[in-house]
Design an enzyme around this catalytic site. Structure first.
Site, PDB file in Angstrom:
ATOM      1  CD  GLU A  12       0.558  43.648  25.988  1.00 52.35           C
ATOM      2  OE1 GLU A  12      -0.080  43.909  24.931  1.00 52.35           O
ATOM      3  OE2 GLU A  12       1.086  44.538  26.678  1.00 52.35           O
ATOM      4  CG  ASP A  53      -0.841  52.163  36.904  1.00 53.34           C
ATOM      5  OD1 ASP A  53      -0.642  53.391  36.781  1.00 53.34           O
ATOM      6  OD2 ASP A  53       0.056  51.313  36.816  1.00 53.34           O
ATOM      7  NE  ARG A  94       6.716  44.344  42.117  1.00 47.55           N
ATOM      8  CZ  ARG A  94       6.996  45.555  41.676  1.00 47.55           C
ATOM      9  NH1 ARG A  94       7.304  45.747  40.418  1.00 47.55           N
ATOM     10  NH2 ARG A  94       6.951  46.591  42.478  1.00 47.55           N
ATOM     11  CG  PHE A 146      -1.862  44.379  30.044  1.00 46.47           C
ATOM     12  CD1 PHE A 146      -3.010  45.070  29.699  1.00 46.47           C
ATOM     13  CD2 PHE A 146      -0.893  45.035  30.787  1.00 46.47           C
ATOM     14  CE1 PHE A 146      -3.186  46.393  30.087  1.00 46.47           C
ATOM     15  CE2 PHE A 146      -1.057  46.347  31.177  1.00 46.47           C
ATOM     16  CZ  PHE A 146      -2.206  47.033  30.833  1.00 46.47           C
ATOM     17  CB  SER A 190       6.398  46.033  36.385  1.00 47.75           C
ATOM     18  OG  SER A 190       6.331  47.416  36.445  1.00 47.75           O
ATOM     19  NE  ARG A 207       3.279  48.170  41.129  1.00 48.91           N
ATOM     20  CZ  ARG A 207       3.858  48.272  39.932  1.00 48.91           C
ATOM     21  NH1 ARG A 207       3.667  47.331  39.037  1.00 48.91           N
ATOM     22  NH2 ARG A 207       4.610  49.312  39.635  1.00 48.91           N
TER      23      ARG A 207
END
Lengths: 278, 310
Positions: free
Chosen positions: B55, B114, B7, B80, B34, B164
């Site tokens: 979104e 998460d 990222r 998402f 993020s 990530r």
């Protein structure tokens, strides 16, 4: 505000265009083929005012950079938009007869790759206003003085994304977008009011920060005046709540739910064209 | 500049691209910190749009921007963008072949803390099923830099899946990314291992540890779609068995695509992935990878077993 003056002749001419579009829609449907007649008829004056008067656009140059954009968020009445595009010269009027044929460039819902004059694919309800917001942002970034017009159905307002778009429209102060709600009160299977509360629609939009203008959506003079008023309103987007009659102009279809998406018998077809005669 | 996090590589490459390409617009939905969209935001505040936690609206807005000639990069977590905004992507962006880049960060199990709600085990399947969509899953940070440049140049809808977490590069820095072209990372003649994303490095480790006993050919499939079936067939040709590995459900991902291509082949094939289950929370990424068997040891073990069937 001071509104532009329109002669009776100009008004009459646009009223005739609306009737012409209705006739085109009926002919496009023909006998025995399903088509979205009710919602086409309710929006005929609005579409006529946009395509034959208000919008800066050219069938000779459909990608003209500073053209105004139109998005049919209630994409199921594509045949009405096709009629307007054809009458404006984007493609031959005779081709309306080919709509929904398997190899036709006139699909059941607007298709940006297939049909000249379509700005984006719509028809999954609730998304057109957001697409319009993106266009309005892009035009502002490039300092292009064009407007984006988005036509929504009132039943469509149940889609949550409409209100995401409403928030964004104000947040980015997009005074170059105009939403028009074709408030004909009916949806595919019944009354909009029986599904959710559409009272206080003006207050709802107002509380989201939009400039709200309510009109009779079949009164050409009121439509033109509302569109002009939207031009001078700065700092926020405008929504025009157009009170309309579903099936307007065809007596047997007016306010009848079953004409949302219907087929016409030969008798209905002839009677509709007779009522809509020039 | 070399990076070890996809990222961060992505965010910095967007900044670099944005220097000369003023049409690039980056959109975020309250996750710019993020997705690393924040790097672009800091460099070019006028060309970064914070869309709030919405979104669906963000993707349709991206469609509108594309229709005014912009190149929108819409960022969020993979779960998402691919999940919540599926319809917006399908209806307007994909049917219309609009020039929108959809970048799903924190994909797979990489958002370890998460849990299931934020871990995407089905985004490749969802995005690959959409006609006109290109699906990219870079192996590491080096490849992310080049893939970002390639998708910015390509005209049409793209979904790119990013991890990530920090991990070592296995691909060559600065090697031009060609959309649709798998890369042979290591030659071999016993088992062909098709891997994508994080699992490319795992496959290389497995190959290394087996070197004396078994020859693994490691193929980095960083374009999941378009992926030519004949290319897969020819890449597998010199091997006796096939293994696929991905940090994704075993349904509808790389394994399914490779298996379909090799349907007429008599070679034994095994798909390593997440076995039709959701993720869960853990304190470390490695804990989850071990739990779901996304490891070099698992690839090694499957390879050793499958060769016996060949």
């Amino acid at each position: 505000m001071k509104s532009n003056y329109y002669s009776d002749e100009e008004i009459k001419s646009l009223e005739k265009k609306a009737q012409l579009l209705r006739r085109d829609v009926v002919k496009c449907m023909g006998i025995g083929n399903a088509g979205h007649l009710g919602g086409s008829c309710s929006a005929a004056e609005i579409i006529a005012c946009l395509y034959f008067h208000k919008m800066k656009h050219s069938s000779k140059n459909p990608h003209m950079v500073d053209r105004d954009r139109f998005l049919l968020s209630k994409g199921h009445v594509a045949i009405l938009q096709y009629a307007a595009l054809a009458e404006c010269g984007y493609f031959p009027v005779e081709d309306l007869q080919s709509a929904k044929d398997i190899h036709s460039y006139l699909q059941g819902h607007p298709d940006v790759l297939k049909t000249p004059g379509i700005e984006a694919g719509t028809g999954s309800l609730g998304q057109g206003l957001s697409i319009g917001i993106g266009m309005a942002m892009g035009l502002k970034m490039d300092k292009i003085d064009s407007k984006v017009y988005v036509l929504l159905g009132d039943g469509e307002l149940a889609e949550g994304q409409v209100w995401e778009a409403a928030l964004a429209g104000k947040e980015f102060n997009l005074d170059n977008i105009v939403a028009i709600v074709d408030k004909n009160g009916l949806q595919a299977t019944g009354k909009v009011a029986d599904r959710f509360n559409i009272d206080h629609l003006n207050e709802k939009w107002n509380s989201f920060g939009w400039n709200v203008i309510e009109i009779n959506g079949h009164d050409v003079r009121q439509i033109l005046s509302a569109l002009d008023e939207a031009d001078v309103k700065k700092g926020c987007p405008t929504v025009i709540i157009a009170n309309t009659v579903k099936g307007k102009g065809i007596s047997f279809a007016e306010n009848v739910v079953s004409f949302h998406n219907c087929t016409l018998t030969e008798e209905m077809y002839n009677s509709a064209l007779k009522e809509l005669a020039d | 500049m070399s990076y070890t996090n996809q990222r961060i590589a992505y965010g910095n490459t967007l900044v670099e691209l944005g220097k000369n390409n003023k049409d690039i617009i980056v959109l975020d939905a309250d996750l710019a910190g993020s997705t690393m969209g924040k790097l672009f935001e800091a460099a070019y505040p006028d060309r970064h749009i914070e869309m709030g936690i919405a979104e669906a609206n963000m993707l349709s807005v991206s469609a509108g921007l594309a229709q005014t000639g912009k190149i929108p990069f819409a960022n969020s977590f993979a779960v998402f963008v691919a999940g919540r905004a599926f319809d917006q992507i399908r209806q307007t962006i994909a049917i219309g072949k609009l020039n929108v880049k959809i970048v799903g960060g924190s994909s797979g199990l990489s958002d370890f803390g998460d849990g299931a709600t934020h871990q995407s085990v089905e985004d490749i399947a969802i995005m690959s099923s959409i006609p006109n969509m290109t699906v990219i899953c870079p192996a590491d940070a080096n490849e992310t830099v080049e893939a970002t440049k390639a998708i910015a140049e390509y005209k049409g809808p793209v979904y790119m899946r990013l991890n990530r977490n920090e991990y070592a590069n296995v691909s060559e820095e600065g090697k031009k990314f060609v959309i649709g072209q798998p890369t042979v990372m290591k030659e071999g003649s016993d088992v062909a291992v098709f891997a994508t994303g994080y699992t490319v490095g795992l496959a290389l480790k497995a190959a290394e540890s087996l070197e004396e006993k078994l020859s693994l050919k490691v193929i980095n499939v960083s374009t999941i779609k378009p992926l030519n079936a004949d290319t897969i067939i020819s890449l597998a040709e010199n091997c006796k068995a096939v293994v696929t590995a991905e940090e994704h459900s075993i349904y509808g991902g790389l394994g399914s695509i490779v298996a379909a291509a090799l349907a007429k082949s008599k070679k034994p094939l095994e798909i390593i992935g997440i076995n039709d289950t959701f993720g869960r929370s853990a304190h470390k990424y490695q804990e989850l990878l071990d739990f779901y068997g996304i490891t070099a040891d698992h690839i090694k073990e499957v390879s050793e077993n499958i060769i016996k069937m060949a």
